[in-house]
Design a protein around this motif. Sequence first.
Motif, PDB file in Angstrom:
ATOM      1  N   SER A 181       0.828  -1.215   0.000  1.00 16.55           N
ATOM      2  CA  SER A 181       0.000   0.000   0.000  1.00 16.55           C
ATOM      3  C   SER A 181       0.861   1.263   0.000  1.00 16.55           C
ATOM      4  CB  SER A 181      -0.929   0.006   1.222  1.00 16.55           C
ATOM      5  OG  SER A 181      -0.170  -0.046   2.418  1.00 16.55           O
ATOM      6  N   THR A 182       2.106   1.152   0.480  1.00 14.75           N
ATOM      7  CA  THR A 182       2.989   2.323   0.564  1.00 14.75           C
ATOM      8  C   THR A 182       3.941   2.440  -0.631  1.00 14.75           C
ATOM      9  OG1 THR A 182       4.547   0.991   1.863  1.00 14.75           O
ATOM     10  CG2 THR A 182       2.955   2.327   3.081  1.00 14.75           C
ATOM     11  N   THR A 183       3.867   1.499  -1.568  1.00 17.34           N
ATOM     12  CA  THR A 183       4.809   1.492  -2.691  1.00 17.34           C
ATOM     13  C   THR A 183       4.522   2.642  -3.654  1.00 17.34           C
ATOM     14  OG1 THR A 183       4.981  -0.924  -2.569  1.00 17.34           O
ATOM     15  CG2 THR A 183       5.759   0.116  -4.584  1.00 17.34           C
ATOM     16  N   LYS A 184       5.575   3.322  -4.080  1.00 21.04           N
ATOM     17  CA  LYS A 184       5.477   4.383  -5.080  1.00 21.04           C
ATOM     18  C   LYS A 184       6.144   3.914  -6.374  1.00 21.04           C
ATOM     19  CE  LYS A 184       3.559   7.102  -2.086  1.00 21.04           C
ATOM     20  NZ  LYS A 184       2.087   7.334  -2.170  1.00 21.04           N
ATOM     21  N   ALA A 185       5.646   4.439  -7.487  1.00 21.48           N
ATOM     22  CA  ALA A 185       6.177   4.036  -8.796  1.00 21.48           C
ATOM     23  C   ALA A 185       7.668   4.338  -8.906  1.00 21.48           C
ATOM     24  CB  ALA A 185       5.400   4.730  -9.903  1.00 21.48           C
ATOM     25  N   GLN A 186       8.106   5.443  -8.319  1.00 21.71           N
ATOM     26  CA  GLN A 186       9.508   5.839  -8.392  1.00 21.71           C
ATOM     27  C   GLN A 186      10.429   4.753  -7.843  1.00 21.71           C
ATOM     28  OE1 GLN A 186      10.938   8.460  -9.839  1.00 21.71           O
ATOM     29  NE2 GLN A 186      12.990   7.807  -9.194  1.00 21.71           N
ATOM     30  N   GLN A 187       9.937   3.998  -6.854  1.00 21.64           N
ATOM     31  CA  GLN A 187      10.753   2.949  -6.251  1.00 21.64           C
ATOM     32  C   GLN A 187      11.083   1.843  -7.247  1.00 21.64           C
ATOM     33  OE1 GLN A 187       7.905   2.373  -3.006  1.00 21.64           O
ATOM     34  NE2 GLN A 187       9.497   2.907  -1.546  1.00 21.64           N
ATOM     35  N   LEU A 222       7.654  -9.349 -12.964  1.00 18.40           N
ATOM     36  CA  LEU A 222       6.355  -9.529 -12.320  1.00 18.40           C
ATOM     37  C   LEU A 222       6.077  -8.350 -11.397  1.00 18.40           C
ATOM     38  CD1 LEU A 222       3.829 -11.095 -11.361  1.00 18.40           C
ATOM     39  CD2 LEU A 222       5.329 -12.287  -9.710  1.00 18.40           C
ATOM     40  N   ILE A 223       5.010  -7.618 -11.693  1.00 21.03           N
ATOM     41  CA  ILE A 223       4.537  -6.547 -10.802  1.00 21.03           C
ATOM     42  C   ILE A 223       3.326  -7.133 -10.073  1.00 21.03           C
ATOM     43  CG2 ILE A 223       3.707  -4.169 -10.634  1.00 21.03           C
ATOM     44  CD1 ILE A 223       5.083  -3.597 -13.298  1.00 21.03           C
ATOM     45  N   ASP A 224       3.548  -7.564  -8.843  1.00 28.85           N
ATOM     46  CA  ASP A 224       2.579  -8.406  -8.145  1.00 28.85           C
ATOM     47  C   ASP A 224       1.639  -7.600  -7.259  1.00 28.85           C
ATOM     48  OD1 ASP A 224       1.511 -10.916  -7.672  1.00 28.85           O
ATOM     49  OD2 ASP A 224       2.788 -11.309  -5.942  1.00 28.85           O
ATOM     50  N   GLU A 225       0.327  -7.763  -7.507  1.00 27.67           N
ATOM     51  CA  GLU A 225      -0.746  -7.126  -6.739  1.00 27.67           C
ATOM     52  C   GLU A 225      -0.697  -5.605  -6.861  1.00 27.67           C
ATOM     53  OE1 GLU A 225      -0.683  -8.836  -2.777  1.00 27.67           O
ATOM     54  OE2 GLU A 225      -1.783 -10.570  -3.508  1.00 27.67           O
ATOM     55  N   ILE A 226      -0.786  -5.139  -8.087  1.00 29.35           N
ATOM     56  CA  ILE A 226      -0.694  -3.709  -8.379  1.00 29.35           C
ATOM     57  C   ILE A 226      -1.828  -2.914  -7.743  1.00 29.35           C
ATOM     58  CG2 ILE A 226      -2.013  -3.815 -10.541  1.00 29.35           C
ATOM     59  CD1 ILE A 226       0.015  -1.805 -11.700  1.00 29.35           C
TER      60      ILE A 226
END
Length: 281
Positions: A61-67, A113-117
């Motif tokens: 929930s805290t993940t940002k695209a920049q990461q 794999l981008i998991d649970e976007i």
Amino acid sequence: MKFEGTKNYVATDDLRVAVNASITLQRPLLIKGEPGTGKTVLAEEVAKALGVELITWNIKSTTKAQQGLYEYDAVTRLRDSQLGDARVKDIKNYISKGKLWEAFERPNRPILLIDEIDKADIEFPNDLLQELDRMEFYVYETNETIKAAQRPIVIITSNNEKELPDAFLRRCFFHYIKFPDDETMRAIIEVHFPGLKGKLVQEALNIFYEIREVPGLKKKPSTSELIDWLKLLLSEDISPETLREKDPSKLIPPLHGALLKNEQDVHLFERLAFLARRERN
């Protein structure tokens, strides 16, 4: 590159078509479906089948695209400069590569794999549009453009917790993994328990699908939970006859903790058993 399934993963015809279409079109494959239907495992098995590396980016929930691109640690650099550390002369020492950067720099085509976007905020998918389209991004701190050596195969999973933006959906090849029917589920069970006796499988499947059809159930048991339940039934040597028992007071199946995952659903079955006993009396 063509995916035909593996001995450890039962891929339906429409799923194989979706994977291969995504590879041909060079578009991200967006996979939706109930939790426990094998979305994440699909990426692992595609990587094995094609003999390529799998790079996994687990979204929170805290993940940002920049990461996914990179992160610049300015705080540590400032601290090191105050301490006179020689590393501060090279800003690259304070840049951490993200999963997209890792995938872009691989000489051989990997699977990303981008998991649970759908766990991230609503802007997250849109923030990745340009990078996934162009397969490149700019690093401002070092004034360099990172381009993909080989366009990675991108697989994105979603549990449908949030609606994804239309602009993002247009750039993906979409596939919904339907919940396995009886025949497909038997094939999945055979992968995990080769040669398992038929009567136990039949009774277990009957109960499993009956539970999924109970009105008001908060969380329907998934494929992975059925596999866990079967493993426990075998471990405890539960017979098909025990599962077949139709005593209304025993509506909750043995070892139900593998199938029912919250107290509301357990209470629901207890109420149903109570009502069944009242009707019987």
